[in-house]
Design a protein around this motif. Structure first.
Motif: not given
Length: 209
Positions: A66-70, A92-101, A111-114, A123-129
């Motif tokens: 996770g990361a939260w700064t630009p 081997t499976r790869l499972l990713v903790v994702g975002g909702a945007g 169209k997406t939530v974003f 929050a925009i850089p995080v959503v885009k990441a």
């Protein structure tokens, strides 16, 4: 079953580790410093120094980066690409903790939530990441990846209810019209997917009942 949780010291990572350990799964934490998770085994190594051999013993690898700064959000898509490259052509499976945007808000998936949500500027850089991470994953047809989006209101300290709806690519609301999930319930859904899920090369989502 043996699983690895990368960035296991983060809030999501720690709860995923705890849930898996409580179910008797053999868990190894990959962390940069002291292991603060409940994992009995730990590899002290930066994410971008992990090797193919490091991951070879595992049935599943969970990317909880996770990361939260630009200036750091690039880590989110970079981590996905790095780990996917290591796991190409393996079982081997790869499972990713994702975002909702990136969840779609229409049946046409146009169209997406974003696209329709006035996110705070910070929050925009995080959503885009997180969107970039999902876009990267979709390029891999030789990796057994699963991307799990949380609900829109992803609560770090929310209660563990054990009651949630497993959904797909579209934003799903519960019976109260909410898009909400706690990290603890998300961890249950993640470990459920590891144990019995079959959503290979799919994005799924989870919302509290």
């Amino acid at each position: 079953m043996k699983i690895a949780v990368v960035c296991a010291n983060g809030k999501a990572g720690q709860l995923i580790v705890k849930e898996a350990v409580n179910r008797g799964i053999d868990v190894t934490a990959f962390v940069r410093g002291e292991n603060k998770s409940a994992a009995p085994n730990a590899v002290i190594k930066d994410l971008f120094e992990i090797t193919k051999d490091d991951l070879a013993p595992f049935d599943a690898v969970i990317d909880a980066a996770g990361a939260w700064t630009p200036d750091t959000v690039h880590i989110v898509p970079d981590a996905v690409k790095y780990l996917a490259d290591l796991l190409r052509g393996t079982d081997t499976r790869l499972l990713v903790v994702g975002g909702a945007g990136s969840l779609f808000v229409d049946k046409e998936h146009s169209k997406t939530v974003f696209d329709v949500t006035p996110f705070p500027e910070a929050a925009i850089p995080v959503v885009k990441a997180h969107q970039a991470a999902l876009d990267e994953l979709r390029k891999y047809d030789d990796v057994k990846w699963t991307y799990i989006s949380p609900a829109g209101d992803f609560q770090a300290d929310g209660e563990r209810t054990g009651k949630f709806i497993l959904a797909g690519e579209e934003l799903t609301l519960n019976s109260n019209g909410e898009s909400i999930i706690s990290y603890a319930d998300y961890a249950i859904a993640m470990v459920d997917e590891i144990e019995k899920g079959a959503h290979i090369r799919q994005r799924i989502s989870v919302v509290r009942e």
